[in-house]
Design a protein around this motif. Sequence first.
Motif, short mmCIF file in Angstrom:
data_model
loop_
_atom_site.label_atom_id
_atom_site.label_comp_id
_atom_site.label_asym_id
_atom_site.label_seq_id
_atom_site.Cartn_x
_atom_site.Cartn_y
_atom_site.Cartn_z
N GLY A 133 -20.79 4.69 1.45
CA GLY A 133 -21.02 3.79 2.57
C GLY A 133 -19.76 3.61 3.40
N ALA A 134 -19.93 3.02 4.58
CA ALA A 134 -18.78 2.81 5.47
C ALA A 134 -17.86 1.73 4.90
CB ALA A 134 -19.27 2.39 6.86
N ILE A 135 -16.56 1.87 5.13
CA ILE A 135 -15.59 0.87 4.69
C ILE A 135 -15.74 -0.37 5.57
CG2 ILE A 135 -13.13 0.33 4.56
CD1 ILE A 135 -12.60 3.20 3.82
N THR A 136 -15.76 -1.54 4.93
CA THR A 136 -15.80 -2.78 5.70
C THR A 136 -14.49 -2.93 6.47
OG1 THR A 136 -17.15 -3.81 3.98
CG2 THR A 136 -16.04 -5.28 5.53
N PRO A 137 -14.56 -3.20 7.78
CA PRO A 137 -13.32 -3.30 8.57
C PRO A 137 -12.35 -4.31 7.98
CG PRO A 137 -15.24 -3.25 10.02
CD PRO A 137 -15.77 -3.37 8.63
N VAL A 138 -11.06 -4.01 8.09
CA VAL A 138 -10.02 -4.91 7.58
C VAL A 138 -9.40 -5.72 8.71
CG1 VAL A 138 -9.50 -3.45 5.60
CG2 VAL A 138 -8.27 -3.08 7.74
N ALA A 139 -9.73 -5.41 9.94
CA ALA A 139 -9.15 -6.16 11.07
C ALA A 139 -9.99 -5.90 12.31
CB ALA A 139 -7.70 -5.74 11.30
N ARG A 140 -9.78 -6.76 13.30
CA ARG A 140 -10.39 -6.57 14.63
C ARG A 140 -9.31 -6.82 15.68
NH1 ARG A 140 -15.95 -9.40 16.48
NH2 ARG A 140 -16.70 -7.60 15.32
N SER B 132 0.87 -1.18 0.00
CA SER B 132 0.00 0.00 0.00
C SER B 132 0.90 1.23 0.00
CB SER B 132 -0.92 0.02 1.23
OG SER B 132 -0.18 0.26 2.42
N PRO B 133 0.35 2.41 -0.34
CA PRO B 133 1.18 3.63 -0.34
C PRO B 133 1.68 3.97 1.06
CG PRO B 133 -0.85 3.98 -1.58
CD PRO B 133 -1.01 2.68 -0.86
N ASP B 134 0.76 4.16 2.01
CA ASP B 134 1.12 4.46 3.40
C ASP B 134 -0.10 4.22 4.29
OD1 ASP B 134 -0.38 6.56 2.41
OD2 ASP B 134 0.76 8.12 3.41
N TRP B 135 -0.74 3.05 4.11
CA TRP B 135 -1.98 2.73 4.81
C TRP B 135 -1.70 1.78 5.97
CZ3 TRP B 135 -4.98 1.38 -0.30
CH2 TRP B 135 -5.14 2.56 -1.04
N ASN B 136 -2.38 2.04 7.10
CA ASN B 136 -2.15 1.27 8.33
C ASN B 136 -3.47 1.09 9.07
OD1 ASN B 136 1.05 1.95 8.53
ND2 ASN B 136 -0.09 3.76 7.96
N VAL B 137 -3.42 0.23 10.08
CA VAL B 137 -4.49 0.18 11.08
C VAL B 137 -3.81 0.19 12.45
CG1 VAL B 137 -6.06 -1.10 9.60
CG2 VAL B 137 -4.57 -2.34 11.16
N GLY B 138 -4.58 0.50 13.48
CA GLY B 138 -4.01 0.50 14.82
C GLY B 138 -4.90 1.20 15.81
N LEU B 139 -4.51 1.14 17.06
CA LEU B 139 -5.17 1.87 18.13
C LEU B 139 -4.29 3.04 18.55
CD1 LEU B 139 -6.53 -0.96 20.49
CD2 LEU B 139 -7.84 0.47 18.92
N SER B 140 -4.94 4.14 18.92
CA SER B 140 -4.21 5.32 19.37
C SER B 140 -4.67 5.70 20.77
CB SER B 140 -4.44 6.50 18.41
OG SER B 140 -3.83 7.67 18.91
N ALA B 141 -3.77 5.61 21.74
CA ALA B 141 -4.02 6.03 23.12
C ALA B 141 -5.31 5.42 23.66
CB ALA B 141 -4.07 7.55 23.21
N GLU B 142 -5.46 4.10 23.53
CA GLU B 142 -6.61 3.40 24.10
C GLU B 142 -6.44 3.37 25.62
OE1 GLU B 142 -10.26 1.72 24.06
OE2 GLU B 142 -9.17 2.34 22.24
N ASP B 143 -7.38 4.00 26.33
CA ASP B 143 -7.27 4.14 27.78
C ASP B 143 -7.88 2.91 28.45
OD1 ASP B 143 -6.97 5.00 30.33
OD2 ASP B 143 -7.92 6.95 30.04
N ALA C 75 -10.09 -1.83 32.73
CA ALA C 75 -11.05 -2.38 31.76
C ALA C 75 -10.82 -3.88 31.61
CB ALA C 75 -10.89 -1.68 30.41
N GLN C 76 -11.93 -4.64 31.53
CA GLN C 76 -11.80 -6.09 31.41
C GLN C 76 -11.55 -6.52 29.96
OE1 GLN C 76 -15.14 -8.09 33.16
NE2 GLN C 76 -15.04 -6.87 35.03
N ARG C 77 -12.20 -5.86 29.02
CA ARG C 77 -12.10 -6.31 27.62
C ARG C 77 -12.45 -5.15 26.69
NH1 ARG C 77 -12.74 -11.21 24.46
NH2 ARG C 77 -14.09 -10.88 22.64
N VAL C 78 -11.67 -4.97 25.65
CA VAL C 78 -11.93 -3.96 24.63
C VAL C 78 -11.88 -4.64 23.27
CG1 VAL C 78 -11.11 -1.85 23.51
CG2 VAL C 78 -10.97 -2.08 26.00
N VAL C 79 -12.91 -4.44 22.47
CA VAL C 79 -12.96 -5.00 21.11
C VAL C 79 -13.15 -3.84 20.14
CG1 VAL C 79 -14.14 -6.55 19.51
CG2 VAL C 79 -13.95 -7.16 21.93
N GLN C 80 -12.33 -3.76 19.11
CA GLN C 80 -12.39 -2.63 18.17
C GLN C 80 -12.23 -3.15 16.75
OE1 GLN C 80 -13.24 0.45 18.90
NE2 GLN C 80 -11.59 1.90 18.57
#
Length: 811
Positions: A389-396, A317-328, A337-342
């Motif tokens: 429409g919304a982009i279908t998620p690429v990861a969980r 990809s050119p410069d495409w990523n996924v990730g979490l940013s500052a998940e508290d 927190a017991q469980r976080v799903v994103q």
Amino acid sequence: KQACFPPLILTPFSPPLLASAGARAAPSERAGKSDGYCSRILRAQGTRKEGYNEFRLRVEGDPENYQPGSTYRVTLYASSPAYFRGFTLIALREGREGDKEEDYAGNFQIIDEEDTQFMINCPPAVTESTPRRRTRIQVFWTAPPSSSGCVTLKASIVQKRIIYFQDEGSLTKRMCEKESLFGETTEKPLLDCCACGTAKYRVTFYGNWSEKVHPKDYPRRANHWSAIIGASHSKNYVLWEYGGYASEGIKKVAELGSPVSMEEEIRQKGDDVLTVIKMKAQWPAWQPLNVRAAPSAEFSVDRTRHLMSFLTMLGPSPDWNVGLSAEDLCTKECGWAQRVVQDMIPWDAGTDNGVTYESPNKPTVPQEKIRPLTSLDHPQSPFYDPEGGAITPVARVVVERIARKGEQCNIVPDNVDDIVADIAQEEKEEDDTPETCIYSNWSPWSACSSATCDKGKRMRQRMLKAQLDLSVPCPHTQDFEPCMGPGCSDEEGSTCTMSEWITWSPCSMSCGMGLRSRERYVKQFPDDGSVCTLPTEENEKCIVNEECTLNSCLVTEWGEWDSCSATCGLGMKRRERMVKMPPPDGSICGAEVLEVEKCMMPECHTIPCMLSPWSDWSDCSVTCGKGMRTRQRVLKSPVELGECTEDLEQVEKCMLPECPTDCMVSEWTEWSECNKSCGKGHMIRTRMVKLEPQFGGDSCPETVQRKKCKIRKCNRGGGQGQVNSDEKKRRKEAREKRRSKQGGRQGEETTSTAEHPGCKMRPWSSWTDCTKLCGGGIQERLMTAKRRLKSAQLPSCKDRKEIRACNVHPC
């Protein structure tokens, strides 16, 4: 005339895409008298419930809830053939009338100033810039902060008449604040953590980027997730965030998939970082979980370092990523927190301008802010959707708490008892295998070197398949661990060892619902003499034939699945069953007797090719016109490590200024007949132009040639006196004839029209039609004798004929 207020349609736009998208934000200070003016608009247009389904207000992704502080794309559009000329768009807190400034929720942002503007004297509202026919407008809307409650977006439309604001229907969109998962919020802006002790978590990454889910332009050959890099950290350190700029480490991950620089940046943060999070790259990007387990890593958090961030590149990809940013992971109830799903959609690092997976490198200058990709970014984007429409998620990603240590101070009691005496920073030794070393899978463990209860060793091996960077050494290919002989245990309270399950028994019923069972046995009982509690039998429901009637077709149970057709990667497997009793009426049995499905074997080990950059394009193969040019690159990884299927040479067409083209003519025609029946005349021949000169080529040569001809002398009869008299008469008539023909066609070849002494001649006839329409033809005309005098000599009164060329232009 009645005041017009144009209709408005909203479309949602998930995570914040702020000023970097070119949008203009609403004024921060509203006009002093805006409250009264806005309320007059609302009262004038009222609230009605009539339906107008040809107009629609849509938020991108059609969310039922909004994320506080997030930005959404709002679209107002008309279904064909409807249209609208104007609109008004507002966002009100639920239950408010719009009389006060605080009644309005969030802020609009202008995308196209030629289409939309903020309403004069009522800045919270958006309206048209100029009244004209339109079918769609778009704006951004940034949701209000937390605890703002529900919000209603409303649009009115001006067409031939006003369609007023409505309490419900297609021009009204109601959204409420999104509740965080499991009742535990991660407030933004970040608050100080009040939790006590420490907690340990496991983060697991489930990639869902595959050709089945995202088929458009999916890169089949080189799809992968880069090595995951992240950290648990304090709020003083930001790895990445929407609206921020990518660091050099982020850029290296986003464009090259290399985590090395990012890890160095993280480790330089000292006490702001508690744990560095690392996971291996995944080649290919997707495989079933029964073939390859989802990658995971463990990390710890405490009161000061309670945030977790990570990223991974989807490649190519050119410069495409996924990730979490500052998940508290610290809750407002002072717990962990017991469980976080994103679910994750890709984001753009703002360092490369590419719009497709395999776009050539094109740096973004100046660098842009990090932003989420949307389905409306570019028609060539693999995530493009003209409907927005919304982009279908690429990861969980799933973050689960696995242990806590120390005194806890939850306001709300925790329902999971996972407090331990100690939390190891890393449960198992960190895998320090460099990304540039490609290995096969580990072999099974060998038998223990000791056949007794004395301690021995067992070994497993793996093969080094590729060393992509010779300057980075690759670690061991053998692994050892202590062991003891059969029946001995190195662990306290060892567990029992079970066999594999035996095949399922036949179904107990051949018609309708029945039961089937399978068994296994204990291979080794616990050394401490305790009883094995693991089940040795399983039962499940089964159906062979749905019903058994006189007219039904009965089949046997399915046989075992055949072996997979592939030894690695994706293959097919099949199983069969037989018809036990066909229908008595002789008809064909409709039950399926063959079943085929896909099967996935362990991944086929493909070696990533290490290639040099492309060379410059060669000169064009021609000096003018159309040609070809080439460029090459070199394979850097050793040839003996396996075949590389990537192209090492590319060829493309090139165009230089057109080559000069010379004029082309045909062969000469045969010479025509002489144009005089006696005396001196001429003959002609022609040739046609087959190709006109182009681009500076040689010009065309002559296309008509003439040459003299002489058949015989013309006889002149009578005495000398008569000759002189006749000659004078002839000259006089010739002069008169020339005067009568003055102004005729230039260049026309004629013979004398004077009548010969002793002959009265008729005038020349008209020219005949040309024998050809193009390419050179012939025309003729005749002069015939009108009357013969007695003194005339026979040869002087013959009919005469003239010939000339015509239509000499090329066909």
